[in-house]
Motif scaffolding. Structure first.
Motif, PDB file in Angstrom:
ATOM      1  N   SER A  34      16.608  -5.994  21.794  1.00 56.71           N
ATOM      2  CA  SER A  34      17.752  -6.505  21.671  1.00 56.71           C
ATOM      3  C   SER A  34      18.053  -8.109  21.114  1.00 56.71           C
ATOM      4  O   SER A  34      19.261  -8.446  20.730  1.00 56.71           O
ATOM      5  CB  SER A  34      18.791  -6.457  22.996  1.00 56.71           C
ATOM      6  OG  SER A  34      18.478  -5.449  23.561  1.00 56.71           O
ATOM      7  N   SER A  35      17.033  -8.894  21.293  1.00 61.22           N
ATOM      8  CA  SER A  35      17.220 -10.275  20.784  1.00 61.22           C
ATOM      9  C   SER A  35      15.782 -10.430  19.832  1.00 61.22           C
ATOM     10  O   SER A  35      14.719 -11.120  20.357  1.00 61.22           O
ATOM     11  CB  SER A  35      17.170 -11.289  21.827  1.00 61.22           C
ATOM     12  OG  SER A  35      16.023 -11.639  22.456  1.00 61.22           O
ATOM     13  N   LEU A  36      15.917 -10.033  18.968  1.00 63.76           N
ATOM     14  CA  LEU A  36      14.814 -10.213  17.798  1.00 63.76           C
ATOM     15  C   LEU A  36      15.176 -11.720  16.974  1.00 63.76           C
ATOM     16  O   LEU A  36      16.014 -11.539  16.020  1.00 63.76           O
ATOM     17  CB  LEU A  36      14.543  -9.295  16.755  1.00 63.76           C
ATOM     18  CG  LEU A  36      13.991  -7.874  17.213  1.00 63.76           C
ATOM     19  CD1 LEU A  36      13.776  -6.702  16.322  1.00 63.76           C
ATOM     20  CD2 LEU A  36      12.423  -8.516  17.561  1.00 63.76           C
ATOM     21  N   PHE A 103       6.375 -10.164  15.634  1.00 66.52           N
ATOM     22  CA  PHE A 103       6.339  -9.114  14.620  1.00 66.52           C
ATOM     23  C   PHE A 103       6.431  -9.749  13.287  1.00 66.52           C
ATOM     24  O   PHE A 103       6.919 -11.027  12.953  1.00 66.52           O
ATOM     25  CB  PHE A 103       7.439  -8.078  14.944  1.00 66.52           C
ATOM     26  CG  PHE A 103       7.438  -7.933  16.444  1.00 66.52           C
ATOM     27  CD1 PHE A 103       6.581  -6.722  16.919  1.00 66.52           C
ATOM     28  CD2 PHE A 103       8.128  -8.524  17.364  1.00 66.52           C
ATOM     29  CE1 PHE A 103       6.670  -6.341  18.262  1.00 66.52           C
ATOM     30  CE2 PHE A 103       8.087  -8.209  18.599  1.00 66.52           C
ATOM     31  CZ  PHE A 103       7.330  -7.157  19.071  1.00 66.52           C
ATOM     32  N   VAL A 104       5.970  -8.775  12.286  1.00 69.93           N
ATOM     33  CA  VAL A 104       5.966  -9.231  10.835  1.00 69.93           C
ATOM     34  C   VAL A 104       6.765  -7.943  10.205  1.00 69.93           C
ATOM     35  O   VAL A 104       6.310  -7.091  10.247  1.00 69.93           O
ATOM     36  CB  VAL A 104       4.884  -9.658  10.170  1.00 69.93           C
ATOM     37  CG1 VAL A 104       4.904  -9.850   8.677  1.00 69.93           C
ATOM     38  CG2 VAL A 104       4.044 -10.663  10.924  1.00 69.93           C
ATOM     39  N   ILE A 105       7.991  -8.455   9.226  1.00 66.75           N
ATOM     40  CA  ILE A 105       8.313  -7.578   8.074  1.00 66.75           C
ATOM     41  C   ILE A 105       8.010  -7.954   6.950  1.00 66.75           C
ATOM     42  O   ILE A 105       8.285  -9.117   6.565  1.00 66.75           O
ATOM     43  CB  ILE A 105       9.975  -7.350   8.576  1.00 66.75           C
ATOM     44  CG1 ILE A 105      10.121  -6.619   9.921  1.00 66.75           C
ATOM     45  CG2 ILE A 105      10.346  -6.550   7.362  1.00 66.75           C
ATOM     46  CD1 ILE A 105      11.608  -6.548  10.242  1.00 66.75           C
ATOM     47  N   ALA A 106       7.409  -7.129   6.134  1.00 72.41           N
ATOM     48  CA  ALA A 106       7.165  -7.578   4.762  1.00 72.41           C
ATOM     49  C   ALA A 106       8.251  -7.010   4.153  1.00 72.41           C
ATOM     50  O   ALA A 106       8.302  -5.808   3.932  1.00 72.41           O
ATOM     51  CB  ALA A 106       5.891  -6.948   4.291  1.00 72.41           C
ATOM     52  N   MET A 107       9.277  -7.998   3.530  1.00 75.02           N
ATOM     53  CA  MET A 107      10.092  -7.369   2.758  1.00 75.02           C
ATOM     54  C   MET A 107      10.022  -7.637   1.349  1.00 75.02           C
ATOM     55  O   MET A 107       9.659  -8.655   0.891  1.00 75.02           O
ATOM     56  CB  MET A 107      11.518  -8.443   3.262  1.00 75.02           C
ATOM     57  CG  MET A 107      12.857  -8.147   2.622  1.00 75.02           C
ATOM     58  SD  MET A 107      13.668  -9.441   3.163  1.00 75.02           S
ATOM     59  CE  MET A 107      15.139  -8.818   2.125  1.00 75.02           C
ATOM     60  N   VAL A 135       6.376  -3.673   9.498  1.00 78.65           N
ATOM     61  CA  VAL A 135       7.054  -2.727   8.967  1.00 78.65           C
ATOM     62  C   VAL A 135       7.121  -3.259   7.630  1.00 78.65           C
ATOM     63  O   VAL A 135       7.184  -4.464   7.143  1.00 78.65           O
ATOM     64  CB  VAL A 135       8.495  -3.046   9.612  1.00 78.65           C
ATOM     65  CG1 VAL A 135       9.485  -2.115   8.722  1.00 78.65           C
ATOM     66  CG2 VAL A 135       8.652  -2.323  11.042  1.00 78.65           C
ATOM     67  N   TYR A 136       6.802  -2.389   6.823  1.00 77.22           N
ATOM     68  CA  TYR A 136       6.775  -2.457   5.514  1.00 77.22           C
ATOM     69  C   TYR A 136       8.284  -2.095   4.623  1.00 77.22           C
ATOM     70  O   TYR A 136       8.652  -1.119   5.025  1.00 77.22           O
ATOM     71  CB  TYR A 136       5.659  -1.815   4.514  1.00 77.22           C
ATOM     72  CG  TYR A 136       4.395  -2.088   4.813  1.00 77.22           C
ATOM     73  CD1 TYR A 136       3.796  -3.114   4.238  1.00 77.22           C
ATOM     74  CD2 TYR A 136       3.753  -1.580   5.962  1.00 77.22           C
ATOM     75  CE1 TYR A 136       2.459  -3.540   4.516  1.00 77.22           C
ATOM     76  CE2 TYR A 136       2.548  -1.992   6.248  1.00 77.22           C
ATOM     77  CZ  TYR A 136       1.631  -3.054   5.500  1.00 77.22           C
ATOM     78  OH  TYR A 136       0.728  -3.377   5.784  1.00 77.22           O
ATOM     79  N   ILE A 152      15.704  -2.034  12.587  1.00 78.97           N
ATOM     80  CA  ILE A 152      15.958  -0.789  13.353  1.00 78.97           C
ATOM     81  C   ILE A 152      14.664  -0.237  13.663  1.00 78.97           C
ATOM     82  O   ILE A 152      14.231   0.377  14.539  1.00 78.97           O
ATOM     83  CB  ILE A 152      17.081  -0.025  12.750  1.00 78.97           C
ATOM     84  CG1 ILE A 152      18.274  -0.586  12.938  1.00 78.97           C
ATOM     85  CG2 ILE A 152      17.075   1.295  13.453  1.00 78.97           C
ATOM     86  CD1 ILE A 152      19.407   0.127  11.995  1.00 78.97           C
ATOM     87  N   LYS A 153      13.841  -0.117  12.294  1.00 75.91           N
ATOM     88  CA  LYS A 153      12.426   0.640  12.627  1.00 75.91           C
ATOM     89  C   LYS A 153      11.582  -0.191  13.429  1.00 75.91           C
ATOM     90  O   LYS A 153      10.825   0.166  14.345  1.00 75.91           O
ATOM     91  CB  LYS A 153      11.868   0.935  11.305  1.00 75.91           C
ATOM     92  CG  LYS A 153      12.633   1.902  10.190  1.00 75.91           C
ATOM     93  CD  LYS A 153      11.958   3.229  10.940  1.00 75.91           C
ATOM     94  CE  LYS A 153      12.898   4.367  10.385  1.00 75.91           C
ATOM     95  NZ  LYS A 153      12.217   5.527  11.162  1.00 75.91           N
ATOM     96  N   LEU A 154      11.877  -1.561  13.360  1.00 72.73           N
ATOM     97  CA  LEU A 154      10.760  -2.382  14.398  1.00 72.73           C
ATOM     98  C   LEU A 154      11.368  -2.290  15.744  1.00 72.73           C
ATOM     99  O   LEU A 154      10.400  -2.187  16.640  1.00 72.73           O
ATOM    100  CB  LEU A 154      10.929  -3.881  13.646  1.00 72.73           C
ATOM    101  CG  LEU A 154      10.297  -4.844  14.624  1.00 72.73           C
ATOM    102  CD1 LEU A 154       8.864  -4.562  14.497  1.00 72.73           C
ATOM    103  CD2 LEU A 154      10.559  -6.165  14.034  1.00 72.73           C
ATOM    104  N   GLN A 155      12.538  -2.239  15.959  1.00 72.05           N
ATOM    105  CA  GLN A 155      13.095  -1.774  17.166  1.00 72.05           C
ATOM    106  C   GLN A 155      12.499  -0.486  17.746  1.00 72.05           C
ATOM    107  O   GLN A 155      11.916  -0.476  18.985  1.00 72.05           O
ATOM    108  CB  GLN A 155      14.387  -1.801  17.399  1.00 72.05           C
ATOM    109  CG  GLN A 155      15.126  -3.267  17.025  1.00 72.05           C
ATOM    110  CD  GLN A 155      16.639  -3.123  17.150  1.00 72.05           C
ATOM    111  OE1 GLN A 155      17.205  -2.237  16.755  1.00 72.05           O
ATOM    112  NE2 GLN A 155      17.281  -4.385  17.068  1.00 72.05           N
ATOM    113  N   GLU A 156      12.455   0.251  16.940  1.00 69.33           N
ATOM    114  CA  GLU A 156      11.715   1.540  17.501  1.00 69.33           C
ATOM    115  C   GLU A 156      10.364   1.634  17.775  1.00 69.33           C
ATOM    116  O   GLU A 156       9.773   2.054  19.039  1.00 69.33           O
ATOM    117  CB  GLU A 156      12.028   2.663  16.265  1.00 69.33           C
ATOM    118  CG  GLU A 156      13.330   3.227  16.188  1.00 69.33           C
ATOM    119  CD  GLU A 156      13.316   4.224  15.006  1.00 69.33           C
ATOM    120  OE1 GLU A 156      12.324   4.682  14.436  1.00 69.33           O
ATOM    121  OE2 GLU A 156      14.363   4.577  14.516  1.00 69.33           O
TER     122      GLU A 156
END
Lengths: 181, 424, 378, 178
Positions: A34-36, A103-107, A135-136, A152-156
């Motif tokens: 809930s708090s990313l 966490f890392v999201i490669a955007m 997450v890619y 949302i995928k990261l939350q999953e």
């Protein structure tokens, strides 16, 4: 709070401990999903779309995503854009400065694999060569909706985390960034 | 120009011109529609109805509950009688009672932080034509701050290699403890005060001033240049703005003739001509100037925009709390909002008559409800400033203080003297 | 950190690494600051943290493929990059775009200028500590992006222009939507003025800060609003007109002293002028004299070999004079393609004007120059 | 004063100055010998008010780019390799575009220098401040030294960069990030 998290898994040995552990897992994961808090950190074109995601129409804050300027208070890093070789060392450093769990999201295509600059002499072909990625997100640049989908995928992914498995960090994060040759 | 060599086979792109995404009114509308008549949107009407319902609901509940102070007193005496009859010594009862009251008081800044952070995010969002937190918790992101707090509690706690470890650890403590202690003599309504001491005003300023030490400690010990600059800036700023803030209260003390905060609030009960409340802000010139100076200096004391240079996000990354993670950072946040609440409580007591109703026929609501309402309105001002103004530059900030606020507050004291002579 | 910075620091000075990750460097610029208290003694901007070797990559793409790379230069005003590239290649290959395409080019360039200046307005507000202008600016920007999305499917990077014209004609209903946007947008400019421009705190932060005199600005090769803020009347649209800018009726806003506020306000006034030009283009395009559908020069293949030669074309992009220097050796790929990025040249002046500023002024000056790191580092 | 007259005026003192054979389209293009470049620019600035330096760049005329210059072989289309070997010669061509904002004139100056390791041209730093970073960029990309530049170090590429990437014979050496 590291001590608590480290010792929390010992509850399991107690009677009814598994239920207590599962409950605490779901509570912890609820808080984390809930708090990313991402780092305000943009590299290239995707950063503009990231800004648009924070802005009025898309409003990332609905999901509790609240940008922080310093890596010490951030949970997630959006690597938004091309990672040039000169920028690689600072990115590794910023990643190391973030507190666990991180966490890392490669955007965008560039952060995934080099994108349109796949044959350039000065571009790191994918940020996963230097730091672990959760997450890619493809696209050049991905739309703000796509970034929300990535979150949302990261939350999953976070919901599947268990305190039992190493103080709540994902397996790759436990080892930190990859060793560079 | 030569002839083409290779003609790649590509299908022609197909555009759905007649109704692209742009033209689908359900999912996206342009602000133009919003601008024409916002009340035509069902969300607007629903939101307004919910807001009106909330206010009336809270007011009704307050009316039903009535005054809290007089209801607590018989409870206390009954419990005391019961304990005395069982042979418990009197001093133990008073010590226990002090602890219980302390626990209740401690809840004030904590609950306030939970509420105010959420409120700030909602207010800022609605100022900026956004929604703010929506999905966490049951209603409009109501549990957002709880989730944030829990997450911060579970974050890794980093002490940098270059930090002075003990000072780094102590800094949030030094910031937070005075922030909570300063609430002791502040009333929350008639008779709702933890320690009704006679030097209450002096105590609040004295204790509240200690927090700056913690901020300097945080800045110095982090081993980060941005933190250091933030700490130095906050030292300069907070010490400077203490002066006009304190001087702004002097007219209040002169007019009221006491340092006891709840007594100051109590003196403002009553109405001139049966209509205008005898609040200090309605004293000609002196009251208004004192209030404005106090408000400005309070915003500066709480490190909020336009005076947030110690943690100037676009200049110093996060200023003195750059190197703080997890719960330590949350403590800084907590103290910031505790000071906002404290400033609003003080302003409500000093200038807005504490728990007095603004109009004579409205006093069916209990004093604590009026207090709360006034505090919320003042707090809204703090949030409003934050999301409207740009930030001062550090030297202009000092100029503003020493060349404008301080002289004005001194002149105001002289004017208050004249007013008292005139009134007598 | 190079040796030069680490050795020359006195005891009462401090070295601060401003960036590459910093909330207000607009990307990955790094400024090595030597400060004495709050005052900057020396500043050394360090670029290259987004260097993607674009000019090398141009040599490995054919002329149509290379267009896609140009979008990624100044990513907030991709249309200008496309336009400059197309003009250079058209010059090289001797192609002339049809009149309707030229009008559309001017139209989308000006629309993109509005979108780009809105990003500037928002981020400059954030630099100054006011967060709300950012949200307001992005609200209006989204509307412009909607129009682009309708036009070519892209929100940020368009590749809408092609060598010889534009990829598609305006879709039905677009002109009305665009008019609606302009009528909505013009009153918003006044809102911005009340919110930020007329704010005394903002004025005190920007007026007289980071002054660049006219002579110095010319010598450092500044261009665009950064140059015009210093009072130099140079605008490629007026001085070296391309497309149909000679038929447009507009004025070039000029500053007086060259301080941050002048640069800022030049951009704000430019948005109004751009809105006027968009309306003029819309009037022309909705008339019947420009053949609807004729937006590509006839007989331009997807891959072509211009004759050996060199060409230079420049346009007035949002950030200044954007030039493409193209060299052909008669092959399918450009033999050499050089980009004159206005941001790259504008940012160089930082090393001179930052000395003597406060730390808070660093962000003001940097924000008022309005650089985009994609163009600086290429 | 037109560019023709300026050229005639300058040619009296600098006989090496000439019109280029392959001009930049729509631009008066002159070739300047390297030794008189700085003096010509000084004269242009002081006498003819050419106060604005648009572009400094260079071209390596040694032939098609080596595919080894790319970490992954680029998708080279057949026929992409240049047919015109006639242009290939062993020179760097340094290109300057200077303009006069007041008169609205633009001139392209070109200066050919032999393609060696220590190839150098005089720096325009001091005449035009805009030359500062643009010359550093050319140095970074081509390894052309600008004599008299006070701070000629790499600007865009990281310090670990080997070789000069925009040279046509640049070969990429894989590093730890590839």
């Amino acid at each position: 709070m590291g001590i608590v998290l480290d010792n929390l898994s010992k509850i399991e040995t107690l009677p009814g401990g598994e239920i207590a552990l599962a409950t605490s897992d779901s509570l912890i994961n609820w808080a984390r999903t809930s708090s990313l808090w991402p780092l305000t950190f943009g590299l290239a074109c995707c950063a503009i779309e990231m800004m648009a995601a924070y802005a009025a129409r898309f409003d990332f804050e609905r999901m509790g995503v609240f940008p922080r300027p310093t890596p010490r208070q951030a949970d997630v890093m959006f690597v938004a854009g091309t990672v040039a070789k000169k920028m690689a060392e600072p990115i590794i450093r910023i990643y190391k400065q973030m507190p666990e769990p991180k966490f890392v999201i490669a955007m965008g295509g560039c952060a995934n694999c080099g994108g349109p600059f796949y044959d350039s002499y000065s571009v790191v072909k994918g940020v996963d060569k230097i730091i672990p990625v959760d997450v890619y997100l493809p696209g050049c640049p991905p739309r703000p909706e796509a970034l929300m989908y990535a979150v949302i995928k990261l939350q999953e992914k976070i919901r599947k985390m268990k305190v039992k498995n190493g103080s709540g960090a994902t397996p790759l994060q436990a080892t930190g960034s990859r060793k560079l040759s | 120009m030569t002839e083409e060599t290779i003609q790649p086979k590509l299908s022609e792109p197909v555009f759905n011109h007649s109704n692209g995404r742009l033209l689908m009114p359900e999912t996206r509308y342009w602000p133009t529609q919003m601008w024409k008549s916002p009340w035509s949107l069902p969300t607007y009407r629903r939101g307004a109805a919910v807001l009106a319902g909330l206010i009336t609901g809270i007011a009704g509940a307050a009316w039903f509950l009535g005054e809290a102070g007089p209801r607590v007193a018989p409870l206390y005496s009954a419990a005391e009688q019961f304990a005395l009859s069982k042979g418990v010594p009197a001093f133990i009862i008073s010590v226990l009672w002090t602890f219980i009251k302390g626990a209740i008081l401690l809840a004030a800044p904590l609950v306030n932080a939970l509420f105010a952070v959420w409120w700030e995010r909602k207010i800022s969002a609605h100022i900026q034509s956004r929604m703010g937190p929506m999905y966490v918790g049951w209603w409009h992101g109501a549990l957002q701050t709880v989730a944030d707090g829990l997450k911060l509690l579970l974050k890794e706690d980093i002490i940098p290699e270059t930090a002075d470890k003990f000072v780094h650890m102590m800094a949030p403590v030094v910031v937070v403890i005075p922030a909570i202690l300063a609430f002791a003599p502040v009333p929350f309504g008639n008779e709702l005060v933890y320690a009704d001491i006679d030097i209450g005003t002096l105590y609040v300023f004295a204790v509240g001033g200690v927090s700056v030490v913690g901020i300097i400690m945080a800045g110095w010990s982090s081993g980060n240049k941005f933190s250091l600059l933030g700490g130095l800036r906050s030292a300069a700023q907070l010490v400077s703005y203490e002066l006009p803030r304190t001087f702004a209260v002097v007219p209040v003390i002169m007019l009221a003739g006491t340092l006891n905060i709840s007594a100051i609030a109590g003196l403002q009960a009553g109405y001139w001509g049966g209509i205008i409340p005898r609040w200090l802000i309605f004293y000609p010139v002196v009251g208004q100037i004192a209030f404005i100076v106090f408000l400005i200096a309070s915003v500066a004391e709480t490190n909020r925009i336009p005076f947030d240079i110690p943690e100037a996000e676009s200049e110093l990354v996060a200023g003195f709390n750059t190197e703080y993670s997890g719960m330590k950072f949350a403590l800084f946040f907590l103290s910031e909002f505790a000071y906002v609440l404290l400033s609003c409580l003080l302003m409500a007591s000093f200038f807005f008559g504490g728990g007095a109703a603004p109009l004579p026929f409205l006093d069916f609501l209990p004093s604590w409800a009026w207090f709360l309402g006034k505090v919320l309105i003042l707090m809204f001002c703090f949030l409003w400033f934050r999301w409207t103004f740009p930030r001062f530059r550090v030297d202009r900030l000092m100029d503003f203080n020493w060349k404008f606020l301080l002289p004005v507050s001194l002149l105001n004291i002289a004017a208050a003297g004249l007013l008292i002579w005139f009134l007598s | 950190m190079t040796k030069e910075t680490s050795t020359a620091i006195k005891a009462d000075q401090m070295f601060i690494n401003f960036g590459p990750q910093h909330p207000s460097t607009h990307g990955v610029l790094r400024i090595a600051l030597t400060v004495e208290g709050e005052v900057v003694i020396k500043a050394r901007p360090d670029v290259g943290y987004l260097h993607r070797g674009m000019e090398k990559l141009f040599e490995a793409r054919n002329y149509s493929q290379a267009l896609v790379l140009t979008d990624r230069l100044d990513y907030t005003s991709a249309m200008h990059n496309n336009l400059a590239y197309c003009l250079a290649v058209e010059k090289l290959a001797g192609i002339e775009a049809p009149l309707r395409a030229q009008y559309i080019r001017v139209l989308v360039s000006e629309l993109n200028r509005i979108a780009s200046h809105l990003v500037f307005f928002g981020t400059f507000g954030v630099d100054m500590g006011a967060f709300t202008p950012f949200l307001y600016a992005f609200r209006e920007r989204e509307m412009a992006l909607d129009l682009f999305e309708m036009l070519c499917g892209g929100r940020l990077l368009y590749s809408y222009m092609r060598v010889g014209g534009v990829s598609a004609d305006l879709p039905p209903g677009w002109i009305e939507k665009c008019r609606e946007f302009i009528t909505f947008f013009k009153p918003r400019l006044k809102d911005y003025d009340t919110l930020l421009t007329s704010n005394p705190i903002f004025r005190s932060r920007t007026e007289g800060v980071g002054v660049i005199g006219a002579e110095r600005a010319v010598s450092w090769g500044l261009s665009g609003p950064s140059l015009r803020g210093s009072g130099v009347n140079f605008d490629v649209r007026k001085n070296d007109p391309y497309c149909v800018y000679d038929k447009m009726n507009f004025t070039v806003p000029l500053g007086k002293t060259g301080c941050c506020f002048d640069r800022y306000y030049c951009r704000m006034l430019e948005m109004g002028q751009s809105a006027e030009m968009v309306l003029q283009c819309l009037d022309a395009l909705s008339g019947a004299e420009l053949n609807p559908g004729e937006v590509m020069a006839k007989g331009v293949p997807k891959m072509f070999k211009p004759a050996a030669g060199q060409a230079y074309a420049h346009v007035e992009a949002s950030r200044g004079d954007l030039g493409f220097f193209a060299v052909s050796d008669g092959g399918l790929n450009p033999y050499r393609m050089h980009v004159r990025g206005p941001s790259f040249i504008n940012v160089a002046i930082l090393q001179e004007i930052l000395a003597g500023c406060k730390i808070a002024d660093v962000v003001a000056v940097l924000g008022s120059l309005d650089i985009v790191l994609g163009e600086v580092d290429r | 004063m037109t560019t023709e007259e300026i050229l005639a005026n300058l040619q009296t003192s600098f006989p090496g100055l000439a019109k280029a054979e392959l001009p930049i389209k729509n631009y008066p293009t002159w070739t300047v010998p390297a030794q008189s470049l700085r003096v010509v620019c000084e004269r242009l600035r002081s006498k003819f008010s050419f106060d604005y330096l648009d572009v400094v760049t260079a071209t390596d005329w040694s032939g098609p780019a080596s595919p080894k210059g790319y970490p992954r072989s680029p998708a080279v289309t057949p026929g992409a390799t240049p047919a015109a070997g006639a242009l290939a010669r062993d020179v760097f061509e340094v290109v300057y575009i200077v303009s006069s904002l007041s008169a609205g004139l633009r001139i392209c100056l070109r200066c050919e220098i032999p393609r060696t390791e220590g190839a150098s041209v005089p720096s325009l730093y001091g005449i035009f401040m805009a030359a500062d970073w643009q010359e550093r960029e050319v140095y970074d990309m081509f390894g052309i030294k600008f004599e008299g530049h006070p701070n000629l170090i790499r600007i865009l590429t990281p310090e670990t960069q080997q070789g000069y990437p925009l040279r046509k014979d640049y070969e990429h050496i894989p590093d730890k990030f590839d």
